[in-house]
Design a protein around this motif. Structure first.
Motif, mmCIF file in Angstrom:
data_model
loop_
_atom_site.group_PDB
_atom_site.id
_atom_site.type_symbol
_atom_site.label_atom_id
_atom_site.label_comp_id
_atom_site.label_asym_id
_atom_site.label_seq_id
_atom_site.Cartn_x
_atom_site.Cartn_y
_atom_site.Cartn_z
ATOM 1 N N UNK A 48 0.879 -1.634 0.070
ATOM 2 C CA UNK A 48 0.004 0.173 -0.159
ATOM 3 C C UNK A 48 1.084 1.100 -0.132
ATOM 4 N N UNK A 49 2.093 1.462 1.276
ATOM 5 C CA UNK A 49 2.895 1.968 1.041
ATOM 6 C C UNK A 49 3.621 2.495 -0.661
ATOM 7 N N UNK A 50 3.791 1.058 -0.702
ATOM 8 C CA UNK A 50 4.744 1.610 -2.211
ATOM 9 C C UNK A 50 3.643 1.804 -3.260
ATOM 10 N N UNK A 51 2.414 2.129 -3.211
ATOM 11 C CA UNK A 51 1.308 2.353 -4.009
ATOM 12 C C UNK A 51 1.456 4.333 -4.338
ATOM 13 N N UNK A 52 1.320 3.916 -3.034
ATOM 14 C CA UNK A 52 1.152 6.235 -2.548
ATOM 15 C C UNK A 52 2.327 6.056 -2.946
ATOM 16 N N UNK A 53 3.597 5.858 -2.713
ATOM 17 C CA UNK A 53 4.876 6.601 -3.412
ATOM 18 C C UNK A 53 5.007 6.582 -4.217
ATOM 19 N N UNK A 54 4.626 5.665 -5.474
ATOM 20 C CA UNK A 54 5.067 5.610 -6.875
ATOM 21 C C UNK A 54 4.194 6.198 -7.630
ATOM 22 N N UNK A 55 2.529 6.590 -6.399
ATOM 23 C CA UNK A 55 1.493 7.716 -7.410
ATOM 24 C C UNK A 55 2.241 9.172 -7.118
ATOM 25 N N UNK A 56 2.807 9.178 -6.196
ATOM 26 C CA UNK A 56 3.716 10.361 -5.594
ATOM 27 C C UNK A 56 4.285 10.836 -6.941
ATOM 28 N N UNK A 57 5.730 10.007 -6.949
ATOM 29 C CA UNK A 57 6.286 9.852 -7.493
ATOM 30 C C UNK A 57 6.234 10.124 -8.994
ATOM 31 N N UNK A 58 5.395 9.657 -9.479
ATOM 32 C CA UNK A 58 4.762 9.582 -10.901
ATOM 33 C C UNK A 58 4.301 11.357 -10.985
ATOM 34 N N UNK A 59 3.810 11.882 -9.710
ATOM 35 C CA UNK A 59 3.068 13.188 -10.124
ATOM 36 C C UNK A 59 3.863 14.142 -10.096
ATOM 37 N N UNK A 60 4.596 13.555 -9.254
ATOM 38 C CA UNK A 60 6.450 15.177 -9.216
ATOM 39 C C UNK A 60 6.671 14.836 -10.823
ATOM 40 N N UNK A 61 6.691 13.907 -11.021
ATOM 41 C CA UNK A 61 7.980 13.929 -12.643
ATOM 42 C C UNK A 61 6.659 14.470 -13.831
ATOM 43 N N UNK A 62 5.313 13.715 -13.965
ATOM 44 C CA UNK A 62 4.295 15.194 -14.518
ATOM 45 C C UNK A 62 4.871 16.624 -14.494
ATOM 46 N N UNK A 63 4.421 16.687 -12.940
ATOM 47 C CA UNK A 63 3.985 18.053 -12.699
ATOM 48 C C UNK A 63 5.703 19.249 -13.259
ATOM 49 N N UNK A 64 6.483 18.811 -12.752
ATOM 50 C CA UNK A 64 8.366 18.853 -13.220
ATOM 51 C C UNK A 64 8.649 19.199 -14.783
ATOM 52 N N UNK A 65 7.509 18.009 -15.713
ATOM 53 C CA UNK A 65 7.533 18.208 -16.797
ATOM 54 C C UNK A 65 7.057 19.291 -17.424
ATOM 55 N N UNK A 66 5.660 19.317 -16.763
ATOM 56 C CA UNK A 66 4.371 19.820 -18.018
ATOM 57 C C UNK A 66 4.978 21.423 -17.546
ATOM 58 N N UNK A 67 5.378 22.717 -16.184
ATOM 59 C CA UNK A 67 6.041 23.343 -15.876
ATOM 60 C C UNK A 67 7.084 23.781 -16.708
ATOM 61 N N UNK A 68 8.391 22.937 -16.640
ATOM 62 C CA UNK A 68 9.366 23.237 -17.522
ATOM 63 C C UNK A 68 9.060 22.874 -19.274
ATOM 64 N N UNK A 69 7.777 22.805 -19.341
ATOM 65 C CA UNK A 69 6.947 22.706 -20.831
ATOM 66 C C UNK A 69 7.103 24.337 -21.014
ATOM 67 N N UNK A 70 6.061 24.572 -20.306
ATOM 68 C CA UNK A 70 5.443 25.667 -20.043
ATOM 69 C C UNK A 70 6.247 26.559 -20.177
ATOM 70 N N UNK A 71 7.441 27.158 -18.871
ATOM 71 C CA UNK A 71 8.815 27.493 -19.572
ATOM 72 C C UNK A 71 9.280 27.818 -20.269
ATOM 73 N N UNK A 72 9.332 26.758 -21.333
ATOM 74 C CA UNK A 72 9.920 26.924 -22.542
ATOM 75 C C UNK A 72 9.305 27.508 -23.198
ATOM 76 N N UNK A 73 8.258 27.390 -23.919
ATOM 77 C CA UNK A 73 7.126 27.986 -23.933
ATOM 78 C C UNK A 73 7.084 29.800 -23.658
ATOM 79 N N UNK A 74 7.554 29.855 -22.795
ATOM 80 C CA UNK A 74 6.899 31.361 -22.649
ATOM 81 C C UNK A 74 8.027 32.161 -22.392
#
Length: 158
Positions: free
Chosen positions: A1-27
């Motif tokens: 259970x803990x591993x799933x939560x950590x995995x989901x959080x890591x995936x969300x952090x990766x997604x957010x970092x990439x989205x913000x990086x993409x928007x900064x590049x376009x900006x």
């Protein structure tokens, strides 16, 4: 259970970092295009944009952090799992393919963002070949980095 939560959080952090990086590049591209420039065929003289430089540096750093996070945590988890040696052949191949594609996209995105950002360095006011759309293409590659880095992390930790 803990591993799933950590995995989901890591995936969300990766997604957010990439989205913000993409928007900064376009900006950064938008900020660069607001500066004065004179264009003649493939040659261009333009004033560097300090705002585009800052956005570009931010995009580069966030893409690097997202890439390192996905690869480091994915590789550490994949290597530490005992059952990984018994993983099916298609899983190993998918892991390898997603890793290679993630690296190609990350290196391409970082390279384009670095070239576009370097063109906006304050000490780099010059004329030369046009570096049009490098920042926005690098930002778009950040969005392409999302599914492959997430796929790599998910397969490595599954």
């Amino acid at each position: 259970m803990v591993n799933k939560v950590v995995g989901i959080l890591v995936c969300l952090v990766i997604v957010v970092l990439d989205i913000v990086a993409g928007f900064l590049g376009i900006k950064a591209e938008v900020a660069q295009n607001q500066e004065k420039h004179l264009r003649l065929w493939l040659f261009e003289c333009k004033e560097p944009s300090q705002e585009a430089f800052r956005f570009g540096v931010g995009a580069i750093l966030l893409l690097i952090v997202a890439h390192v996070l996905a690869n480091l945590l994915g590789a550490c988890t994949a290597c530490s799992q005992e059952g990984n040696h018994k993983a099916s052949e298609w899983r190993k191949q998918l892991l390898f393919v997603s890793l290679i594609i993630t690296w190609i996209i990350a290196l391409g995105g970082i390279g384009l963002l670095v070239m576009g950002t370097k063109a906006n360095d304050k000490s780099n006011a010059s004329c030369g070949l046009s570096h049009h759309h490098l920042l926005s293409i690098g930002g778009i590659l950040c969005f392409f980095h999302i599914p492959f880095s997430t796929l790599y992390y998910v397969i490595a930790t599954a």
